[in-house]
Design a protein around this motif. Structure first.
Motif, PDB file in Angstrom:
ATOM      1  N   GLY A 158       0.702  -1.456   0.045  1.00  0.00           N
ATOM      2  CA  GLY A 158      -0.054   0.128   0.004  1.00  0.00           C
ATOM      3  C   GLY A 158       0.828   1.261   0.051  1.00  0.00           C
ATOM      4  O   GLY A 158       0.326   2.453   0.330  1.00  0.00           O
ATOM      5  N   GLY A 159       2.111   1.239  -0.277  1.00  0.00           N
ATOM      6  CA  GLY A 159       2.892   2.365  -0.321  1.00  0.00           C
ATOM      7  C   GLY A 159       2.897   3.010  -1.618  1.00  0.00           C
ATOM      8  O   GLY A 159       2.661   2.277  -2.517  1.00  0.00           O
ATOM      9  N   VAL A 160       3.742   4.157  -1.694  1.00  0.00           N
ATOM     10  CA  VAL A 160       3.859   4.735  -2.939  1.00  0.00           C
ATOM     11  C   VAL A 160       5.271   4.195  -3.588  1.00  0.00           C
ATOM     12  O   VAL A 160       6.162   4.514  -2.875  1.00  0.00           O
ATOM     13  CB  VAL A 160       3.678   6.293  -2.829  1.00  0.00           C
ATOM     14  CG1 VAL A 160       3.965   6.992  -4.403  1.00  0.00           C
ATOM     15  CG2 VAL A 160       2.543   6.885  -2.116  1.00  0.00           C
ATOM     16  N   LYS A 161       5.322   3.616  -4.858  1.00  0.00           N
ATOM     17  CA  LYS A 161       6.250   3.367  -5.297  1.00  0.00           C
ATOM     18  C   LYS A 161       7.307   4.419  -5.666  1.00  0.00           C
ATOM     19  O   LYS A 161       7.189   5.304  -6.303  1.00  0.00           O
ATOM     20  CB  LYS A 161       6.277   2.539  -6.648  1.00  0.00           C
ATOM     21  CG  LYS A 161       5.773   1.225  -6.476  1.00  0.00           C
ATOM     22  CD  LYS A 161       5.530   0.544  -7.953  1.00  0.00           C
ATOM     23  CE  LYS A 161       5.904  -0.878  -8.038  1.00  0.00           C
ATOM     24  NZ  LYS A 161       5.618  -1.667  -9.056  1.00  0.00           N
ATOM     25  N   ASN A 162       8.752   4.190  -5.271  1.00  0.00           N
ATOM     26  CA  ASN A 162       9.774   5.282  -5.597  1.00  0.00           C
ATOM     27  C   ASN A 162      10.997   4.562  -5.622  1.00  0.00           C
ATOM     28  O   ASN A 162      11.439   4.192  -4.667  1.00  0.00           O
ATOM     29  CB  ASN A 162       9.652   6.210  -4.202  1.00  0.00           C
ATOM     30  CG  ASN A 162      10.744   7.383  -4.639  1.00  0.00           C
ATOM     31  OD1 ASN A 162      11.533   7.192  -5.196  1.00  0.00           O
ATOM     32  ND2 ASN A 162      10.329   8.333  -3.829  1.00  0.00           N
ATOM     33  N   LYS A 163      11.491   4.559  -6.973  1.00  0.00           N
ATOM     34  CA  LYS A 163      12.484   3.751  -7.083  1.00  0.00           C
ATOM     35  C   LYS A 163      13.951   4.483  -6.528  1.00  0.00           C
ATOM     36  O   LYS A 163      14.881   3.929  -6.259  1.00  0.00           O
ATOM     37  CB  LYS A 163      12.819   3.672  -8.642  1.00  0.00           C
ATOM     38  CG  LYS A 163      13.724   2.591  -9.295  1.00  0.00           C
ATOM     39  CD  LYS A 163      13.578   2.149 -10.375  1.00  0.00           C
ATOM     40  CE  LYS A 163      14.156   0.732 -10.582  1.00  0.00           C
ATOM     41  NZ  LYS A 163      13.616  -0.168 -11.162  1.00  0.00           N
ATOM     42  N   SER A 164      13.973   5.807  -6.450  1.00  0.00           N
ATOM     43  CA  SER A 164      15.353   6.534  -6.097  1.00  0.00           C
ATOM     44  C   SER A 164      15.315   6.284  -4.525  1.00  0.00           C
ATOM     45  O   SER A 164      16.287   6.143  -4.175  1.00  0.00           O
ATOM     46  CB  SER A 164      14.861   8.043  -6.232  1.00  0.00           C
ATOM     47  OG  SER A 164      16.021   9.007  -5.523  1.00  0.00           O
ATOM     48  N   SER A 165      13.977   6.113  -4.055  1.00  0.00           N
ATOM     49  CA  SER A 165      14.245   5.865  -2.409  1.00  0.00           C
ATOM     50  C   SER A 165      14.747   4.454  -2.170  1.00  0.00           C
ATOM     51  O   SER A 165      15.289   4.204  -1.378  1.00  0.00           O
ATOM     52  CB  SER A 165      12.785   6.226  -1.599  1.00  0.00           C
ATOM     53  OG  SER A 165      12.393   7.392  -1.858  1.00  0.00           O
ATOM     54  N   ALA A 166      14.155   3.534  -3.199  1.00  0.00           N
ATOM     55  CA  ALA A 166      14.624   2.103  -3.032  1.00  0.00           C
ATOM     56  C   ALA A 166      16.044   2.207  -3.041  1.00  0.00           C
ATOM     57  O   ALA A 166      16.760   1.223  -2.541  1.00  0.00           O
ATOM     58  CB  ALA A 166      13.725   1.222  -3.955  1.00  0.00           C
ATOM     59  N   ARG A 167      16.722   2.602  -4.077  1.00  0.00           N
ATOM     60  CA  ARG A 167      17.845   2.814  -4.551  1.00  0.00           C
ATOM     61  C   ARG A 167      18.866   3.220  -3.217  1.00  0.00           C
ATOM     62  O   ARG A 167      19.933   2.773  -2.691  1.00  0.00           O
ATOM     63  CB  ARG A 167      18.495   3.521  -5.593  1.00  0.00           C
ATOM     64  CG  ARG A 167      18.124   2.818  -6.858  1.00  0.00           C
ATOM     65  CD  ARG A 167      18.631   3.665  -8.160  1.00  0.00           C
ATOM     66  NE  ARG A 167      17.858   3.231  -9.424  1.00  0.00           N
ATOM     67  CZ  ARG A 167      17.303   3.796 -10.419  1.00  0.00           C
ATOM     68  NH1 ARG A 167      16.881   5.064 -10.185  1.00  0.00           N
ATOM     69  NH2 ARG A 167      16.839   3.168 -11.333  1.00  0.00           N
ATOM     70  N   ARG A 168      18.377   4.466  -2.789  1.00  0.00           N
ATOM     71  CA  ARG A 168      19.179   4.902  -1.473  1.00  0.00           C
ATOM     72  C   ARG A 168      18.978   4.047  -0.271  1.00  0.00           C
ATOM     73  O   ARG A 168      19.906   3.872   0.396  1.00  0.00           O
ATOM     74  CB  ARG A 168      18.610   6.326  -1.234  1.00  0.00           C
ATOM     75  CG  ARG A 168      18.941   7.257  -2.138  1.00  0.00           C
ATOM     76  CD  ARG A 168      18.386   8.756  -1.784  1.00  0.00           C
ATOM     77  NE  ARG A 168      17.052   8.866  -2.114  1.00  0.00           N
ATOM     78  CZ  ARG A 168      16.276   9.879  -1.836  1.00  0.00           C
ATOM     79  NH1 ARG A 168      16.790  10.953  -1.202  1.00  0.00           N
ATOM     80  NH2 ARG A 168      15.087  10.053  -2.285  1.00  0.00           N
ATOM     81  N   LEU A 169      17.844   3.419   0.085  1.00  0.00           N
ATOM     82  CA  LEU A 169      17.467   2.687   1.079  1.00  0.00           C
ATOM     83  C   LEU A 169      18.615   1.319   0.844  1.00  0.00           C
ATOM     84  O   LEU A 169      19.376   1.108   2.144  1.00  0.00           O
ATOM     85  CB  LEU A 169      16.068   1.862   1.299  1.00  0.00           C
ATOM     86  CG  LEU A 169      15.073   2.895   1.811  1.00  0.00           C
ATOM     87  CD1 LEU A 169      13.795   2.439   1.406  1.00  0.00           C
ATOM     88  CD2 LEU A 169      15.381   3.046   3.238  1.00  0.00           C
ATOM     89  N   VAL A 170      18.674   0.782  -0.189  1.00  0.00           N
ATOM     90  CA  VAL A 170      19.797  -0.435  -0.335  1.00  0.00           C
ATOM     91  C   VAL A 170      21.127   0.082  -0.047  1.00  0.00           C
ATOM     92  O   VAL A 170      21.721  -0.537   0.528  1.00  0.00           O
ATOM     93  CB  VAL A 170      19.155  -0.957  -1.630  1.00  0.00           C
ATOM     94  CG1 VAL A 170      20.372  -2.320  -1.834  1.00  0.00           C
ATOM     95  CG2 VAL A 170      17.664  -1.535  -1.551  1.00  0.00           C
ATOM     96  N   ALA A 171      21.361   1.120  -0.889  1.00  0.00           N
ATOM     97  CA  ALA A 171      22.840   1.487  -0.944  1.00  0.00           C
ATOM     98  C   ALA A 171      23.563   1.814   0.355  1.00  0.00           C
ATOM     99  O   ALA A 171      24.279   1.377   0.680  1.00  0.00           O
ATOM    100  CB  ALA A 171      23.029   2.607  -1.888  1.00  0.00           C
TER     101      ALA A 171
END
Length: 189
Positions: free
Chosen positions: A98-111
């Motif tokens: 139920g969240g908003v997809k955000n690829k930039s945030s996903a990259r930052r979270l993982v890195a």
């Protein structure tokens, strides 16, 4: 142009010692300044590879460079695959919960959340007898949790499920890749 070495060291220090403040600052910047993978992640990974190579090379009395090289290539492959697979799952699980997809945030979270694992790999790469230090890499999960809470837009009751499932998936991926690549390395020898 990427991030300078000094900037990377400041980022590492902030991620490790002040994760809440770091993620709050990241929230203010909607997208990273440069390509995060090449400017932040790859330089840290290069240090890991060098540390593993030196640790393995100097450990053996016969100085087998080929085994040390293979072991450092294993680390590069492990963390590179971990990064890309984790970004994929972190991104795609956002919508599921139920969240908003955000690829930039996903990259930052993982890195940034892989930073403790990379730092621990530097230490254990150089000094293999300190393998118990690997447990400190679990701090990555806390950094991920804090970052996800700050960067992602989720209904409150769904965030905990998302964060927990994503952390478990990423941990399973890391474990699977680590064991598989180790078996592959030993099968080669």
């Amino acid at each position: 142009m990427g991030i300078s070495v000094l900037e990377n060291l400041q980022i590492v220090r902030s991620v490790i010692f002040k994760p809440k403040e770091f993620w709050n600052e990241q929230k203010q910047h909607k997208s990273p300044k440069k390509n995060l993978f090449f400017s932040y992640f790859v330089p840290l990974l290069a240090v890991v590879a060098i540390a593993v190579f030196l640790g393995e090379f100097l450990k053996n009395n016969n100085y087998y460079a080929d085994f040390a090289l293979l072991k450092s290539l294993r680390e590069i492959l492990l963390f590179t695959l971990q990064y890309f697979i984790s970004v994929f799952f972190t991104y795609h699980l956002m919508k599921t919960f139920g969240g908003v997809k955000n690829k930039s945030s996903a990259r930052r979270l993982v890195a940034f959340s892989l930073t403790p694992f990379l730092l621990v790999s530097i230490i254990t790469g150089l000094f293999q007898f300190l393998y118990v230090v690997d447990a400190l890499g679990l701090y990555s999960f806390y950094i991920f949790w804090v970052g996800a809470k700050e960067l992602l837009d989720f209904p409150e009751r769904k965030f905990e499920k998302y964060a927990l499932i994503t952390i478990l998936v990423n941990f399973f991926i890391f474990s699977f890749l680590s064991v598989s690549l180790s078996k592959l390395l030993t099968a080669y020898l």
